[in-house]
Write a protein that holds these residues in place. Structure first.
Motif, PDB file in Angstrom:
ATOM      1  N   LEU A   3     -34.612  -3.790 -32.040  1.00 55.83           N
ATOM      2  CA  LEU A   3     -33.493  -4.578 -31.521  1.00 55.83           C
ATOM      3  C   LEU A   3     -33.860  -6.053 -31.438  1.00 55.83           C
ATOM      4  O   LEU A   3     -32.998  -6.924 -31.562  1.00 55.83           O
ATOM      5  CB  LEU A   3     -33.070  -4.066 -30.132  1.00 55.83           C
ATOM      6  CG  LEU A   3     -32.359  -2.716 -30.105  1.00 55.83           C
ATOM      7  CD1 LEU A   3     -32.206  -2.217 -28.674  1.00 55.83           C
ATOM      8  CD2 LEU A   3     -31.007  -2.789 -30.792  1.00 55.83           C
ATOM      9  N   GLY A   4     -35.152  -6.336 -31.245  1.00 53.57           N
ATOM     10  CA  GLY A   4     -35.630  -7.714 -31.197  1.00 53.57           C
ATOM     11  C   GLY A   4     -35.912  -8.293 -32.567  1.00 53.57           C
ATOM     12  O   GLY A   4     -36.348  -9.437 -32.692  1.00 53.57           O
TER      13      GLY A   4
ATOM     14  N   LEU B 152     -35.470  -5.925 -25.342  1.00 55.34           N
ATOM     15  CA  LEU B 152     -35.330  -5.244 -24.052  1.00 55.34           C
ATOM     16  C   LEU B 152     -33.992  -5.600 -23.403  1.00 55.34           C
ATOM     17  O   LEU B 152     -33.318  -4.739 -22.827  1.00 55.34           O
ATOM     18  CB  LEU B 152     -36.490  -5.625 -23.125  1.00 55.34           C
ATOM     19  CG  LEU B 152     -36.502  -4.961 -21.747  1.00 55.34           C
ATOM     20  CD1 LEU B 152     -36.679  -3.451 -21.878  1.00 55.34           C
ATOM     21  CD2 LEU B 152     -37.612  -5.549 -20.883  1.00 55.34           C
ATOM     22  N   ILE B 153     -33.601  -6.860 -23.531  1.00 61.32           N
ATOM     23  CA  ILE B 153     -32.301  -7.288 -22.987  1.00 61.32           C
ATOM     24  C   ILE B 153     -31.175  -6.516 -23.674  1.00 61.32           C
ATOM     25  O   ILE B 153     -30.279  -5.984 -23.018  1.00 61.32           O
ATOM     26  CB  ILE B 153     -32.103  -8.810 -23.151  1.00 61.32           C
ATOM     27  CG1 ILE B 153     -33.072  -9.581 -22.254  1.00 61.32           C
ATOM     28  CG2 ILE B 153     -30.654  -9.206 -22.836  1.00 61.32           C
ATOM     29  CD1 ILE B 153     -33.124 -11.074 -22.516  1.00 61.32           C
ATOM     30  N   ILE B 154     -31.229  -6.429 -25.004  1.00 61.60           N
ATOM     31  CA  ILE B 154     -30.192  -5.703 -25.755  1.00 61.60           C
ATOM     32  C   ILE B 154     -30.233  -4.215 -25.408  1.00 61.60           C
ATOM     33  O   ILE B 154     -29.195  -3.575 -25.237  1.00 61.60           O
ATOM     34  CB  ILE B 154     -30.375  -5.922 -27.278  1.00 61.60           C
ATOM     35  CG1 ILE B 154     -30.167  -7.406 -27.617  1.00 61.60           C
ATOM     36  CG2 ILE B 154     -29.415  -5.042 -28.075  1.00 61.60           C
ATOM     37  CD1 ILE B 154     -30.589  -7.786 -29.021  1.00 61.60           C
ATOM     38  N   PHE B 155     -31.448  -3.648 -25.273  1.00 62.06           N
ATOM     39  CA  PHE B 155     -31.624  -2.229 -24.951  1.00 62.06           C
ATOM     40  C   PHE B 155     -31.012  -1.898 -23.589  1.00 62.06           C
ATOM     41  O   PHE B 155     -30.368  -0.871 -23.425  1.00 62.06           O
ATOM     42  CB  PHE B 155     -33.122  -1.885 -24.967  1.00 62.06           C
ATOM     43  CG  PHE B 155     -33.433  -0.446 -24.734  1.00 62.06           C
ATOM     44  CD1 PHE B 155     -33.238   0.496 -25.734  1.00 62.06           C
ATOM     45  CD2 PHE B 155     -33.957  -0.022 -23.519  1.00 62.06           C
ATOM     46  CE1 PHE B 155     -33.544   1.831 -25.525  1.00 62.06           C
ATOM     47  CE2 PHE B 155     -34.266   1.309 -23.300  1.00 62.06           C
ATOM     48  CZ  PHE B 155     -34.058   2.245 -24.298  1.00 62.06           C
ATOM     49  N   LYS B 156     -31.218  -2.774 -22.616  1.00 62.67           N
ATOM     50  CA  LYS B 156     -30.756  -2.511 -21.251  1.00 62.67           C
ATOM     51  C   LYS B 156     -29.293  -2.912 -21.023  1.00 62.67           C
ATOM     52  O   LYS B 156     -28.589  -2.268 -20.262  1.00 62.67           O
ATOM     53  CB  LYS B 156     -31.625  -3.267 -20.228  1.00 62.67           C
ATOM     54  CG  LYS B 156     -33.042  -2.745 -20.114  1.00 62.67           C
ATOM     55  CD  LYS B 156     -33.053  -1.449 -19.385  1.00 62.67           C
ATOM     56  CE  LYS B 156     -34.464  -1.020 -19.048  1.00 62.67           C
ATOM     57  NZ  LYS B 156     -34.491   0.252 -18.356  1.00 62.67           N
ATOM     58  N   ARG B 157     -28.839  -3.977 -21.680  1.00 60.16           N
ATOM     59  CA  ARG B 157     -27.510  -4.521 -21.377  1.00 60.16           C
ATOM     60  C   ARG B 157     -26.521  -4.467 -22.525  1.00 60.16           C
ATOM     61  O   ARG B 157     -25.347  -4.750 -22.342  1.00 60.16           O
ATOM     62  CB  ARG B 157     -27.648  -5.973 -20.920  1.00 60.16           C
ATOM     63  CG  ARG B 157     -28.490  -6.074 -19.651  1.00 60.16           C
ATOM     64  CD  ARG B 157     -28.482  -7.404 -19.060  1.00 60.16           C
ATOM     65  NE  ARG B 157     -27.139  -7.802 -18.676  1.00 60.16           N
ATOM     66  CZ  ARG B 157     -26.886  -8.850 -17.924  1.00 60.16           C
ATOM     67  NH1 ARG B 157     -27.863  -9.578 -17.470  1.00 60.16           N
ATOM     68  NH2 ARG B 157     -25.658  -9.187 -17.615  1.00 60.16           N
TER      69      ARG B 157
ATOM     70  N   GLU C 222     -41.882 -12.270 -27.318  1.00 60.13           N
ATOM     71  CA  GLU C 222     -40.558 -12.780 -26.980  1.00 60.13           C
ATOM     72  C   GLU C 222     -39.470 -11.974 -27.691  1.00 60.13           C
ATOM     73  O   GLU C 222     -38.423 -11.685 -27.115  1.00 60.13           O
ATOM     74  CB  GLU C 222     -40.443 -14.266 -27.324  1.00 60.13           C
ATOM     75  CG  GLU C 222     -39.194 -14.881 -26.766  1.00 60.13           C
ATOM     76  CD  GLU C 222     -39.103 -16.389 -26.939  1.00 60.13           C
ATOM     77  OE1 GLU C 222     -37.982 -16.903 -26.781  1.00 60.13           O
ATOM     78  OE2 GLU C 222     -40.116 -17.039 -27.228  1.00 60.13           O
ATOM     79  N   SER C 223     -39.721 -11.582 -28.946  1.00 58.03           N
ATOM     80  CA  SER C 223     -38.754 -10.745 -29.668  1.00 58.03           C
ATOM     81  C   SER C 223     -38.604  -9.392 -28.976  1.00 58.03           C
ATOM     82  O   SER C 223     -37.499  -8.852 -28.886  1.00 58.03           O
ATOM     83  CB  SER C 223     -39.203 -10.546 -31.111  1.00 58.03           C
ATOM     84  OG  SER C 223     -39.150 -11.758 -31.809  1.00 58.03           O
ATOM     85  N   PHE C 224     -39.714  -8.840 -28.480  1.00 52.11           N
ATOM     86  CA  PHE C 224     -39.658  -7.577 -27.737  1.00 52.11           C
ATOM     87  C   PHE C 224     -38.794  -7.753 -26.490  1.00 52.11           C
ATOM     88  O   PHE C 224     -37.956  -6.902 -26.178  1.00 52.11           O
ATOM     89  CB  PHE C 224     -41.057  -7.098 -27.345  1.00 52.11           C
ATOM     90  CG  PHE C 224     -41.037  -5.862 -26.479  1.00 52.11           C
ATOM     91  CD1 PHE C 224     -40.920  -4.610 -27.044  1.00 52.11           C
ATOM     92  CD2 PHE C 224     -41.099  -5.961 -25.096  1.00 52.11           C
ATOM     93  CE1 PHE C 224     -40.870  -3.462 -26.244  1.00 52.11           C
ATOM     94  CE2 PHE C 224     -41.047  -4.836 -24.288  1.00 52.11           C
ATOM     95  CZ  PHE C 224     -40.938  -3.581 -24.869  1.00 52.11           C
ATOM     96  N   LEU C 225     -38.997  -8.863 -25.770  1.00 55.27           N
ATOM     97  CA  LEU C 225     -38.223  -9.110 -24.553  1.00 55.27           C
ATOM     98  C   LEU C 225     -36.736  -9.290 -24.873  1.00 55.27           C
ATOM     99  O   LEU C 225     -35.872  -8.828 -24.115  1.00 55.27           O
ATOM    100  CB  LEU C 225     -38.780 -10.325 -23.806  1.00 55.27           C
ATOM    101  CG  LEU C 225     -40.190 -10.138 -23.228  1.00 55.27           C
ATOM    102  CD1 LEU C 225     -40.741 -11.458 -22.717  1.00 55.27           C
ATOM    103  CD2 LEU C 225     -40.206  -9.078 -22.142  1.00 55.27           C
ATOM    104  N   ASP C 226     -36.430  -9.942 -26.009  1.00 55.03           N
ATOM    105  CA  ASP C 226     -35.038 -10.048 -26.455  1.00 55.03           C
ATOM    106  C   ASP C 226     -34.469  -8.658 -26.728  1.00 55.03           C
ATOM    107  O   ASP C 226     -33.333  -8.353 -26.370  1.00 55.03           O
ATOM    108  CB  ASP C 226     -34.927 -10.911 -27.713  1.00 55.03           C
ATOM    109  CG  ASP C 226     -35.175 -12.384 -27.455  1.00 55.03           C
ATOM    110  OD1 ASP C 226     -35.025 -12.832 -26.298  1.00 55.03           O
ATOM    111  OD2 ASP C 226     -35.544 -13.101 -28.414  1.00 55.03           O
TER     112      ASP C 226
END
Length: 162
Positions: free
Chosen positions: A27-28, A69-74, A63-67
């Motif tokens: 997703l990132g 994570l945002i898409i995964f959760k929200r 940072e791509s992983f964290l991006d």
């Protein structure tokens, strides 16, 4: 703190499965296999570096992983007209990026963040937290040190695992 260590602690705190880790990376915008995720999540072998099997990740990949994570959760957010498809990478401490993006991914309020720090035994005021979440270059910006990032992840584990 190393990026791999941040990922290991974040994965533990949020109880993310290996298959979900692969999905979050995708997703990132980064394609990894389950085997590569396992190599990323292995502790580095300091005593015998030649036996070190860890696959190290840089700030951009974290940072791509964290991006992701945002898409995964929200869920994926459609860009507004005139807004770039992919947001530019943030040019600041990876620890500050971690705080900002985890706050967004988990829909945390400032009070939630203060409680997370409190769970780890760190007393932080709203003003101090605000300084950590500011954009680099702002007059009140404060760089997040490894101690704060480590304790944030520790408090996150207390909040989500107990």
């Amino acid at each position: 703190m190393e990026n791999n260590d941040i990922l290991i602690r974040l994965r533990y705190a949020l109880d993310i499965k290996n298959t979900d880790m692969v999905k979050i990376f995708q997703l990132g915008g980064i394609d990894v296999t389950k085997e590569e995720v396992l190599k990323i999540l292995t502790k580095s072998n300091v005593e015998e570096p030649e036996l070190d099997q860890q696959l190290r990740i840089n700030n951009s990949k974290l940072e791509s992983f964290l991006d992701g994570l945002i898409i995964f959760k929200r869920g994926r957010q459609e860009p507004k007209p005139g807004q770039p498809e992919n947001p530019p990478k943030i040019n600041e401490s990876i620890n500050n990026v971690l705080l900002k993006k985890v706050k967004i991914a988990l829909s945390l309020t400032s009070e939630d963040m203060i409680e997370i720090f409190d769970n780890a035994g760190i007393a932080i005021t709203k003003g101090e937290l605000s300084a950590l979440l500011r954009k680099k270059g702002h007059k009140n910006y404060k760089e997040c040190g490894d101690k704060f990032a480590r304790n944030f992840l520790k408090g996150l584990a207390v909040m989500y695992r107990d």
